[in-house]
Design a protein around this motif. Structure first.
Motif, mmCIF file in Angstrom:
data_model
loop_
_atom_site.group_PDB
_atom_site.id
_atom_site.type_symbol
_atom_site.label_atom_id
_atom_site.label_comp_id
_atom_site.label_asym_id
_atom_site.label_seq_id
_atom_site.Cartn_x
_atom_site.Cartn_y
_atom_site.Cartn_z
ATOM 1 N N ARG A 43 0.827 -1.206 0.000
ATOM 2 C CA ARG A 43 0.000 0.000 0.000
ATOM 3 C C ARG A 43 0.864 1.260 0.000
ATOM 4 O O ARG A 43 0.472 2.283 -0.575
ATOM 5 C CB ARG A 43 -0.966 -0.029 1.181
ATOM 6 C CG ARG A 43 -2.095 -1.056 0.976
ATOM 7 C CD ARG A 43 -2.827 -1.376 2.265
ATOM 8 N NE ARG A 43 -3.588 -0.248 2.763
ATOM 9 C CZ ARG A 43 -4.858 0.012 2.454
ATOM 10 N NH1 ARG A 43 -5.497 -0.781 1.619
ATOM 11 N NH2 ARG A 43 -5.491 1.035 2.974
ATOM 12 N N GLU A 44 2.024 1.196 0.630
ATOM 13 C CA GLU A 44 2.951 2.332 0.572
ATOM 14 C C GLU A 44 3.431 2.566 -0.864
ATOM 15 O O GLU A 44 3.531 3.708 -1.320
ATOM 16 C CB GLU A 44 4.144 2.083 1.494
ATOM 17 C CG GLU A 44 3.820 2.178 2.972
ATOM 18 C CD GLU A 44 4.993 1.763 3.849
ATOM 19 O OE1 GLU A 44 6.013 1.277 3.293
ATOM 20 O OE2 GLU A 44 4.883 1.908 5.089
ATOM 21 N N ILE A 45 3.740 1.478 -1.563
ATOM 22 C CA ILE A 45 4.182 1.587 -2.957
ATOM 23 C C ILE A 45 3.077 2.167 -3.823
ATOM 24 O O ILE A 45 3.320 3.049 -4.674
ATOM 25 C CB ILE A 45 4.629 0.207 -3.479
ATOM 26 C CG1 ILE A 45 5.951 -0.198 -2.818
ATOM 27 C CG2 ILE A 45 4.766 0.206 -5.006
ATOM 28 C CD1 ILE A 45 6.380 -1.618 -3.122
ATOM 29 N N LEU A 46 1.853 1.706 -3.629
ATOM 30 C CA LEU A 46 0.733 2.228 -4.416
ATOM 31 C C LEU A 46 0.508 3.708 -4.137
ATOM 32 O O LEU A 46 0.251 4.492 -5.063
ATOM 33 C CB LEU A 46 -0.534 1.431 -4.114
ATOM 34 C CG LEU A 46 -0.519 -0.046 -4.532
ATOM 35 C CD1 LEU A 46 -1.813 -0.729 -4.102
ATOM 36 C CD2 LEU A 46 -0.306 -0.194 -6.037
ATOM 37 N N ALA A 47 0.598 4.102 -2.866
ATOM 38 C CA ALA A 47 0.425 5.513 -2.509
ATOM 39 C C ALA A 47 1.528 6.365 -3.132
ATOM 40 O O ALA A 47 1.269 7.463 -3.654
ATOM 41 C CB ALA A 47 0.405 5.675 -0.993
ATOM 42 N N GLU A 48 2.774 5.875 -3.087
ATOM 43 C CA GLU A 48 3.884 6.612 -3.690
ATOM 44 C C GLU A 48 3.723 6.686 -5.208
ATOM 45 O O GLU A 48 4.002 7.722 -5.830
ATOM 46 C CB GLU A 48 5.211 5.944 -3.343
ATOM 47 C CG GLU A 48 6.420 6.712 -3.853
ATOM 48 C CD GLU A 48 7.746 6.117 -3.417
ATOM 49 O OE1 GLU A 48 8.776 6.508 -4.001
ATOM 50 O OE2 GLU A 48 7.747 5.273 -2.497
ATOM 51 N N GLY A 49 3.264 5.578 -5.816
ATOM 52 C CA GLY A 49 3.031 5.581 -7.247
ATOM 53 C C GLY A 49 1.984 6.601 -7.650
ATOM 54 O O GLY A 49 2.128 7.308 -8.662
ATOM 55 N N GLU A 50 0.926 6.696 -6.862
ATOM 56 C CA GLU A 50 -0.135 7.658 -7.159
ATOM 57 C C GLU A 50 0.372 9.090 -6.997
ATOM 58 O O GLU A 50 0.064 9.962 -7.814
ATOM 59 C CB GLU A 50 -1.328 7.398 -6.236
ATOM 60 C CG GLU A 50 -2.569 8.145 -6.640
ATOM 61 C CD GLU A 50 -3.834 7.552 -6.044
ATOM 62 O OE1 GLU A 50 -4.805 8.309 -5.883
ATOM 63 O OE2 GLU A 50 -3.837 6.347 -5.743
ATOM 64 N N ALA A 51 1.166 9.324 -5.934
ATOM 65 C CA ALA A 51 1.725 10.663 -5.731
ATOM 66 C C ALA A 51 2.707 11.024 -6.848
ATOM 67 O O ALA A 51 2.771 12.177 -7.291
ATOM 68 C CB ALA A 51 2.420 10.728 -4.372
ATOM 69 N N ARG A 52 3.437 10.034 -7.316
ATOM 70 C CA ARG A 52 4.463 10.247 -8.342
ATOM 71 C C ARG A 52 3.860 10.520 -9.708
ATOM 72 O O ARG A 52 4.370 11.354 -10.466
ATOM 73 C CB ARG A 52 5.345 8.993 -8.381
ATOM 74 C CG ARG A 52 6.483 9.011 -9.379
ATOM 75 C CD ARG A 52 7.248 7.704 -9.267
ATOM 76 N NE ARG A 52 8.382 7.652 -10.160
ATOM 77 C CZ ARG A 52 9.595 7.275 -9.806
ATOM 78 N NH1 ARG A 52 9.854 6.932 -8.572
ATOM 79 N NH2 ARG A 52 10.576 7.234 -10.690
ATOM 80 N N THR A 53 2.777 9.824 -10.028
ATOM 81 C CA THR A 53 2.207 9.908 -11.378
ATOM 82 C C THR A 53 0.945 10.750 -11.469
ATOM 83 O O THR A 53 0.560 11.181 -12.561
ATOM 84 C CB THR A 53 1.872 8.504 -11.898
ATOM 85 O OG1 THR A 53 0.844 7.916 -11.059
ATOM 86 C CG2 THR A 53 3.103 7.593 -11.886
ATOM 87 N N GLY A 54 0.254 10.929 -10.333
ATOM 88 C CA GLY A 54 -1.034 11.616 -10.366
ATOM 89 C C GLY A 54 -2.152 10.746 -10.910
ATOM 90 O O GLY A 54 -3.234 11.235 -11.236
ATOM 91 N N ILE A 55 -1.887 9.431 -10.984
ATOM 92 C CA ILE A 55 -2.847 8.475 -11.541
ATOM 93 C C ILE A 55 -3.208 7.457 -10.458
ATOM 94 O O ILE A 55 -2.322 7.003 -9.726
ATOM 95 C CB ILE A 55 -2.230 7.751 -12.761
ATOM 96 C CG1 ILE A 55 -1.921 8.755 -13.872
ATOM 97 C CG2 ILE A 55 -3.154 6.649 -13.279
ATOM 98 C CD1 ILE A 55 -1.095 8.168 -15.002
#
Length: 211
Positions: free
Chosen positions: A88-100
């Motif tokens: 879930r940390e990776i998914l949250a970081e991915g969303e913050a990084r990409t805006g998707i």
């Protein structure tokens, strides 16, 4: 319809796309497009998954540049090895990084089970005991208890070489066995890209919920 109205970015654990695309276009509404990119996972261990994490960020960036509408990480064993907190940390970081919006197959299975109100489930897999145990712990972190499990232990290499039709029959066989052993299970989870990963009991019967 000559152009898609929705694009799903999909990071798969291996370097080729086969059933991922085939099954997607069998069930997705017309106009949805699957945009795939891959990792090169060597086995189901945590060490193997962690070696691919730098590549995962490259894949997220690639899909963001393709302007997909959503990014999803395929591979229940990948998420299971990392554990729910890290995943879930990776998914949250991915969303913050990409805006998707970013997701993974296992979180989608959990959302389905929660929607169905299933908290005590049976599990059928084609993975080694260590993977099933990691998946059981992941589900427990989502307040979902695995009360029975049936598996046919195979390596990642063996699963890559297996027949999709045979794997489907194997899933039905293992699923039937574990449901008979666990009549109190509220649902059956059969992850592994076999087209019918979640089944919920309704009035004593099992109703399939396609992915």
């Amino acid at each position: 319809m000559i152009s898609p109205w929705y694009q799903l970015g999909y990071v798969i654990p291996h370097l080729y796309t086969d059933l991922d695309a085939y099954q997607f276009y069998r069930v997705a509404p017309e106009g949805m497009m699957l945009v795939t990119t891959g990792l090169d996972l060597k086995d189901y261990t945590l060490a193997a998954v962690e070696r691919e994490l730098p590549v995962l960020w490259q894949r997220f960036d690639l899909l963001a540049n393709k302007k997909v509408d959503r990014i999803s990480l395929s591979g229940v064993p990948v998420a299971s090895a990392l554990g729910r907190k890290k995943m879930r940390e990776i998914l949250a970081e991915g969303e913050a990084r990409t805006g998707i919006p970013c997701d993974t197959d296992l979180e989608a299975h959990i959302a389905t089970l929660q929607h169905l109100g299933a908290k005590r489930i049976a599990l059928a897999t084609r993975w080694p005991e260590a993977v099933s145990a990691a998946l059981t712990r992941y589900l427990a972190d989502a307040d979902i208890e695995v009360i029975a499990c049936r598996s046919r232990a195979r390596s990642l290499a063996e699963n890559k070489q297996s027949s999709a039709a045979d794997d489907h029959l194997l899933a039905l066989d293992l699923g039937g066995q574990v449901l008979r052993e666990a009549p109190d299970a509220q649902a059956l989870l059969m992850p592994g890209g076999l087209g019918c990963p979640t089944m919920a009991r309704t009035d004593g019967s099992a109703a399939a919920v396609p992915w």
